[in-house]
Design a protein around this motif. Structure first.
Motif, PDB file in Angstrom:
ATOM      1  N   MET A   1      13.382  -1.522   4.650  1.00 40.35           N
ATOM      2  CA  MET A   1      12.754  -1.196   3.269  1.00 40.35           C
ATOM      3  C   MET A   1      11.975  -1.986   3.057  1.00 40.35           C
ATOM      4  O   MET A   1      11.640  -3.282   3.022  1.00 40.35           O
ATOM      5  CB  MET A   1      14.017  -1.001   2.547  1.00 40.35           C
ATOM      6  N   PRO A   2      10.403  -1.551   2.415  1.00 41.19           N
ATOM      7  CA  PRO A   2       9.600  -2.541   2.335  1.00 41.19           C
ATOM      8  C   PRO A   2       9.408  -3.098   0.972  1.00 41.19           C
ATOM      9  O   PRO A   2      10.087  -2.526   0.001  1.00 41.19           O
ATOM     10  CB  PRO A   2       8.182  -1.421   2.278  1.00 41.19           C
ATOM     11  N   ILE A   3       8.761  -4.156   0.736  1.00 44.57           N
ATOM     12  CA  ILE A   3       8.623  -4.997  -0.222  1.00 44.57           C
ATOM     13  C   ILE A   3       7.661  -4.314  -1.281  1.00 44.57           C
ATOM     14  O   ILE A   3       6.576  -3.981  -0.607  1.00 44.57           O
ATOM     15  CB  ILE A   3       8.312  -6.510  -0.083  1.00 44.57           C
ATOM     16  N   GLU A   4       7.956  -4.104  -2.532  1.00 39.55           N
ATOM     17  CA  GLU A   4       6.798  -3.530  -3.494  1.00 39.55           C
ATOM     18  C   GLU A   4       6.212  -4.695  -4.256  1.00 39.55           C
ATOM     19  O   GLU A   4       6.825  -5.241  -5.082  1.00 39.55           O
ATOM     20  CB  GLU A   4       7.476  -2.439  -4.289  1.00 39.55           C
ATOM     21  N   LEU A   5       4.865  -4.655  -4.199  1.00 38.25           N
ATOM     22  CA  LEU A   5       4.188  -5.611  -5.088  1.00 38.25           C
ATOM     23  C   LEU A   5       3.385  -4.524  -6.096  1.00 38.25           C
ATOM     24  O   LEU A   5       2.607  -3.635  -5.698  1.00 38.25           O
ATOM     25  CB  LEU A   5       3.267  -6.259  -4.389  1.00 38.25           C
ATOM     26  N   TYR A  13       2.825  -1.694  -0.673  1.00 39.53           N
ATOM     27  CA  TYR A  13       4.172  -1.804  -0.070  1.00 39.53           C
ATOM     28  C   TYR A  13       4.081  -2.591   1.165  1.00 39.53           C
ATOM     29  O   TYR A  13       3.211  -2.246   2.039  1.00 39.53           O
ATOM     30  CB  TYR A  13       4.816  -0.228   0.377  1.00 39.53           C
ATOM     31  N   ILE A  14       4.695  -3.536   1.460  1.00 42.17           N
ATOM     32  CA  ILE A  14       4.655  -4.412   2.703  1.00 42.17           C
ATOM     33  C   ILE A  14       5.955  -4.480   3.477  1.00 42.17           C
ATOM     34  O   ILE A  14       7.051  -4.818   2.788  1.00 42.17           O
ATOM     35  CB  ILE A  14       4.511  -5.874   2.187  1.00 42.17           C
ATOM     36  N   THR A  15       5.865  -4.141   4.682  1.00 43.09           N
ATOM     37  CA  THR A  15       7.059  -4.031   5.635  1.00 43.09           C
ATOM     38  C   THR A  15       7.381  -5.346   6.200  1.00 43.09           C
ATOM     39  O   THR A  15       6.369  -6.233   6.185  1.00 43.09           O
ATOM     40  CB  THR A  15       6.887  -2.858   6.751  1.00 43.09           C
ATOM     41  N   ASN A  16       8.491  -5.342   6.816  1.00 39.21           N
ATOM     42  CA  ASN A  16       9.142  -6.722   7.349  1.00 39.21           C
ATOM     43  C   ASN A  16       8.008  -6.934   8.558  1.00 39.21           C
ATOM     44  O   ASN A  16       8.143  -8.059   8.950  1.00 39.21           O
ATOM     45  CB  ASN A  16      10.638  -6.643   7.703  1.00 39.21           C
ATOM     46  N   GLU A  17       7.797  -5.782   9.325  1.00 39.28           N
ATOM     47  CA  GLU A  17       6.941  -5.929  10.738  1.00 39.28           C
ATOM     48  C   GLU A  17       5.563  -6.702  10.306  1.00 39.28           C
ATOM     49  O   GLU A  17       5.287  -7.580  10.677  1.00 39.28           O
ATOM     50  CB  GLU A  17       6.537  -4.584  11.048  1.00 39.28           C
TER      51      GLU A  17
END
Length: 119
Positions: A1-5, A13-17
């Motif tokens: 689940m990506p982080i939402e800024l 949206y920024i993924t863990n990868e």
């Protein structure tokens, strides 16, 4: 689940990868670091050195209870002080992710998997 800024222009949206690749790239810029190592895969007591294309394999991103924690598995250069190299890596990774990307990183944990002579 990506982080939402949320920014003034919209949502990002920024993924863990992506986080792990940025953290690995930031770590490689530090003096005294030979490279990233594989996570928990020691063969005969020797860690596998990863190339630049596999940086995310040496980084683990965890999000628990609203906290962002990053584990880096590194190989340091022979003759350098391990605590200084680890502190520099922590500072650099936290700076890149906090100030440049805008993520709040709570912890950057360093796991030294080996010591090698730098080329």
């Amino acid at each position: 689940m990506p982080i939402e800024l949320t920014t003034e222009y919209g949502k990002v949206y920024i993924t863990n990868e992506v986080i792990s690749t940025l953290a690995g790239s930031a770590a490689l810029d530090c003096y005294g670091l030979v490279g990233m190592a594989t996570r928990k895969q020691l063969k005969d007591g020797i860690a596998e050195l990863l190339g630049r294309d596999n940086l995310s394999r040496g980084v683990e991103v965890r999000r628990e209870n609203g906290r962002l924690e990053i584990d880096l598995y590194i190989i340091v250069s022979y003759g350098t002080k391990i605590s200084v190299v680890a502190g520099n890596v922590q500072t650099k990774v936290k700076y890149i992710l906090n100030d440049v990307v805008g993520l709040h990183v709570d912890d950057v944990n360093i796991f030294v998997q080996g010591v090698r002579v730098a080329k």
